[in-house]
Write an enzyme that holds these catalytic residues in place. Structure first.
Site, mmCIF file in Angstrom:
data_model
loop_
_atom_site.group_PDB
_atom_site.id
_atom_site.type_symbol
_atom_site.label_atom_id
_atom_site.label_comp_id
_atom_site.label_asym_id
_atom_site.label_seq_id
_atom_site.Cartn_x
_atom_site.Cartn_y
_atom_site.Cartn_z
ATOM 1 N N LYS A 52 0.842 -1.205 0.000
ATOM 2 C CA LYS A 52 0.000 0.000 0.000
ATOM 3 C C LYS A 52 0.875 1.253 0.000
ATOM 4 O O LYS A 52 0.605 2.213 -0.737
ATOM 5 C CB LYS A 52 -0.940 -0.014 1.219
ATOM 6 N N GLN A 96 -4.738 -1.850 9.981
ATOM 7 C CA GLN A 96 -4.603 -3.147 9.308
ATOM 8 C C GLN A 96 -5.133 -4.275 10.198
ATOM 9 O O GLN A 96 -4.744 -4.399 11.360
ATOM 10 C CB GLN A 96 -3.123 -3.381 8.946
ATOM 11 N N ASP A 119 -11.059 2.413 4.367
ATOM 12 C CA ASP A 119 -11.336 0.975 4.224
ATOM 13 C C ASP A 119 -12.837 0.724 4.066
ATOM 14 O O ASP A 119 -13.249 -0.361 3.672
ATOM 15 C CB ASP A 119 -10.847 0.208 5.467
#
Ligand code: NAP
Length: 295
Positions: A52, A96, A119
């Site tokens: 990312k 994460q 997200d």
């Protein structure tokens, strides 16, 4: 059989995003900034965050990573989230997953400012998605929708069978494919570990989406001739021919299933790169929305 090429599609998408960033900067706007919060030393999580960060650099974004050990307390992690919520330089951030067992992941997700939740996991954004309102779509299902669209696949009227009901893949995927949109307008069947006679469902799929987390679980006898097969799984299996002794593989027995499909995603090079491109799309959107005067 045709390959749904996630790698090439994501490169094209990232180039478009980079061009948009260049335009924004030229107009005096702000460079999008994505922060990733990484807890613990899980090698897979570390690798995902690494990808990312690299993608951010290529697209002209600023990126930063906040790393803490797995012994971090819930209070400390919530404080990091609060700080990022209030940090005007950060447009969007991700925590994460998975988080260590002692951390309440739901509480952490709920603490994220929905305007920075790139997200798309915050309940407000999930609700907006379910209602078809503008929001940050979860990156993996959104990437799959883009992949279908950019390969010119018209899904209207198709029977989509999704295996998996996680909040990050299976559930949002079923919402997006059943929407009155293109891609979309599918009749969706959602399966999980309690589904009886899974094969009877998969054999009816015009589009089969495997988000299970079990290597080569989908075998060719489970797939209808001419089906579109999307393999979300990322599984590490041992491989003595590799220097590392292992390699990544999907939930689908690619070599045998590919012979029956009209389209199939490879692993790696299918859904994974599209997930990253979608995260960048969300971050650019967050940056444009959160910056006064530029939209
Ligand atoms: P997850 O939360 O573990 O969900 C797995 C789903 O598979 C669950 O709904 C489970 O059913 C179902 N399942 C397990 N065994 C089954 C069986 N024998 N028959 C039918 N259904 C079964 O996993 P996830 O987070 O959705 O991720 C799935 C896979 O995708 C993993 O390999 C993950 O690494 C990968 N992934 C890839 C990307 C990407 O960018 N490519 C992104 C996210 C995830 P129950 O609900 O009944 O337990």
């Amino acid at each position: 059989m045709n390959i749904l090429d996630g790698k090439a599609t994501s490169i094209a998408l990232q180039e478009e995003i980079a061009a948009e960033v260049t335009k924004v900067i030229a107009a005096g706007g702000k460079r999008p900034h994505l922060t990733a919060v990484l807890i613990g030393m899980d090698p897979a999580s570390r690798a995902y965050v690494g990808h990312k960060v690299k993608a951010c650099a290529k697209a002209g974004f600023e990126s930063s990573t906040i790393e803490r050990g797995k012994e971090i307390s819930q209070t400390e992690l919530l404080e990091i989230v609060r700080t990022l919520n209030n940090d005007k330089s950060v447009d969007g951030f991700i925590v994460q997953l998975p988080l260590p067992d002692h951390i309440d992941a739901t509480a952490v997700i709920e603490a994220i400012d929905p305007r920075k939740d790139v997200d798309g996991f915050h309940p407000l954004n999930v609700g907006n998605m379910s209602l078809g309102l503008p929001t940050f779509l979860p990156a993996t299902p959104s990437g799959i929708m883009t992949l279908l669209k950019r390969h010119g696949i018209v899904t209207e009227g198709m029977h989509a069978v999704i295996i998996g009901r996680s909040d990050i893949v299976g559930n949002p995927m079923s919402v997006l494919l059943s929407r009155n949109s293109e891609p979309g307008n599918c009749t969706v069947t959602q399966c999980h570990s309690r589904t009886v006679d899974l094969k009877s469902h998969t054999l009816k799929a015009d589009i089969l989406i495997a988000a299970i987390g079990k290597p080569h679980f989908i075998t060719s006898d489970m797939v209808k001739e001419g089906a579109i097969v999307i393999d979300v799984g990322i599984n590490r299996i041992s491989d003595s021919t590799r220097k590392s002794g292992s390699r990544l593989t999907g939930d689908v027995d690619f070599d045998n299933v590919a012979q029956k499909c009209s389209w199939i995603t490879p692993v790696p090079g299918g859904v994974g790169p599209m997930t990253i491109a979608s995260l960048l799309e969300n971050t650019l959107q967050a940056s444009l929305q959160n910056t006064d005067g530029i939209s």
